[in-house]
Enzyme design. Structure first.
Site, PDB file in Angstrom:
ATOM      1  N   ASP A 142      -3.201 -12.584   9.099  1.00  0.00           N
ATOM      2  CA  ASP A 142      -2.805 -10.860   9.025  1.00  0.00           C
ATOM      3  C   ASP A 142      -3.257  -9.999  10.051  1.00  0.00           C
ATOM      4  O   ASP A 142      -4.526  -9.811  10.692  1.00  0.00           O
ATOM      5  CB  ASP A 142      -3.818 -10.629   7.753  1.00  0.00           C
ATOM      6  N   ASP A 185      -9.673  -6.852   1.496  1.00  0.00           N
ATOM      7  CA  ASP A 185      -8.748  -6.022   2.396  1.00  0.00           C
ATOM      8  C   ASP A 185      -8.534  -4.675   2.289  1.00  0.00           C
ATOM      9  O   ASP A 185      -7.648  -4.047   1.991  1.00  0.00           O
ATOM     10  CB  ASP A 185      -7.355  -6.726   2.092  1.00  0.00           C
TER      11      ASP A 185
END
Length: 463
Positions: free
Chosen positions: A42, A160
């Site tokens: 990511d 996140d």
């Protein structure tokens, strides 16, 4: 030497040792950000701060698998040429000992703050902490510890954080899973960055976990990007292991009231996940994503022979057209063009040579169907009657081909592609539809076959 220093030194040594492998691997990209060793996934902390683009990313320097993650770091002034920066975060503290997971960055009072998820696993029991680190120069970060625990009613799949400032207040969206194992995005509010108030669920409704949320305003609309897990395939939709997509809607600032349209996929290729955006000083909303997918084929990537796996996408500028997000390659990518090798009208069946680092644009004649094949490995087919574009590639397990399909609502006027040794990114009608995929054709292949009428332009690319 403390634990953090030990990890940083060990990771840098791994990177240094693997440099010779990276230099030899013909699949290592020319102009994409990729792992120097181990695994990259990511994008994190994507921000334009003090005139420089900072891009952080999930990184496991010690294995080509999804183990304990660091935050790698690169910078750029032109979105094309990237410089390695010192590692930003290492999982050295008790609240992050099993990984510094994904998050975001925000600049406040000449300081750069990183928000991230501290991952902890004890006897297969997961713990999740939302943490903060701060820097005065954008390169050396001091950890300030945990600022947010998992709220009641939710599992430890709570991660996140994406943070932004709106007026005088700060907001955060975070991916979560309820105790009923249903995915959602929660919204938080703060005056100080250190103390956060839970405003409730911003959006929910399907899947068992929503990862990597991003919330921003574009052309007067409020966009929620996220990556839901647990969607079952539905015809041509949701064909990957996990998906990435968005809502377009209207948010009542300061509340969790968000009225939006239905979920739409962002990309239709094989390898696209966890997109994150930032706004630069030109007012552009720029997106980068992980060009990878957690699936059964990771162990078959030929790059494993050189001790690395996965890469990120090129930066893309977002806009809204109708009720859809458009992803266009940033204009700075034209800096890569080293020389035009073809600019010709093609008719029927024709061939061209294609470098493994190249950009090409095909302008179809009229509304006719066409097919383009690259390296005897990857194929793009436009079905005019069904208004579909389908891509095909050889399976890594040798069991034939696999495909992905998307509807193209308007007639195709342009197909633009960026090829980079082991990847291709396709932009239909300047990003109305995109396909992002890794490709591993045989190294002696350099051909393009075109079946259709139109104009083809090809550039070789160099850094």
């Amino acid at each position: 030497m403390n634990r953090e220093q030990e990890l940083l030194v060990a990771a840098e040594e791994k990177k240094k040792q693997n440099a010779v492998n990276i230099a030899k691997d013909p699949y290592y990209p020319l102009y994409h950000i990729a792992s120097p060793v181990g695994l990259i996934n990511d994008p994190n902390g994507w921000i334009h701060w003090k005139g420089t683009y900072h891009l952080f990313f999930q990184w496991n320097p010690f294995e080509t698998s999804h183990g304990s993650k660091f935050w790698g770091h690169v910078t750029s002034t032109d979105l094309v040429h990237w410089k390695e920066a010192p590692i930003a975060l290492a999982p050295s503290e008790s609240f992050e000992k099993d990984g510094c997971y994904s998050g975001s960055a925000i600049g406040v009072d000449n300081k750069l703050y990183l928000f991230y998820t501290g991952n902890v696993k004890n006897n297969n029991e997961r713990e999740s902490y939302q943490c903060i680190a701060v820097s005065e120069d954008g390169f050396q970060f001091k950890k300030l510890g945990n600022v947010l625990d998992v709220p009641s009613g939710y599992t430890a799949h709570f991660r996140d954080p994406k943070v932004w400032k709106q007026g005088e207040d700060y907001y955060m969206v975070i991916g979560a899973q309820t105790l009923k194992e249903e995915g959602c995005v929660l919204l938080y509010h703060s005056k100080t960055l250190m103390e956060w108030e839970n405003l409730g669920v911003l959006a929910d409704g399907f899947g068992y976990m929503w990862e990597c949320p991003d919330f921003f305003t574009l052309q007067g609309k409020d966009i929620l990007l996220f990556s839901p897990q647990g969607l079952e395939a539905d015809g041509i939709h949701y064909q990957n292991t996990f998906q990435s997509g968005y809502f377009i809607g209207d948010w009542q600032v300061g509340t969790n009231q968000y009225i939006h349209n239905s979920f739409q996929e962002l990309d239709h290729g094989f390898d696209f996940y966890a997109p994150q955006t930032t706004e630069d000083d030109k007012g552009r909303r720029l997106l980068v994503a992980w060009m990878g997918m957690t699936d059964g084929f990771e162990h078959l990537h030929p790059t494993l022979d050189y001790n690395w796996i996965h890469q990120l996408t090129i930066p893309r500028e977002l806009s809204i057209k109708g009720n859809k997000l458009i992803q266009s390659p940033v204009e700075e990518l034209t800096l890569l063009r080293a020389g035009k090798v073809l600019d010709a009208i093609v008719e029927g069946q024709s061939e061209a040579k294609l470098a493994r680092a190249s950009e090409w644009i095909f302008y179809p004649e009229g509304k006719g169907a066409f097919a383009i094949e690259l390296f005897n490995y990857f194929k793009i087919v436009y079905n005019q009657m069904e208004k579909t574009v389908t891509i095909y590639r050889d399976r890594l397990d040798g069991q034939g081909t696999e495909s992905r399909t998307a509807i193209v609502e308007n007639s195709i006027k342009e197909v633009r592609a960026f090829v980079d040794h082991s990847s291709i990114e396709l932009f239909i009608n300047d990003g109305e539809v995109t396909f992002t995929s890794r490709i591993f054709p045989k190294l002696d292949q350099n051909n393009m076959q075109i079946d259709g009428n139109g104009k083809m332009i090809i550039w070789n690319l160099e850094k």
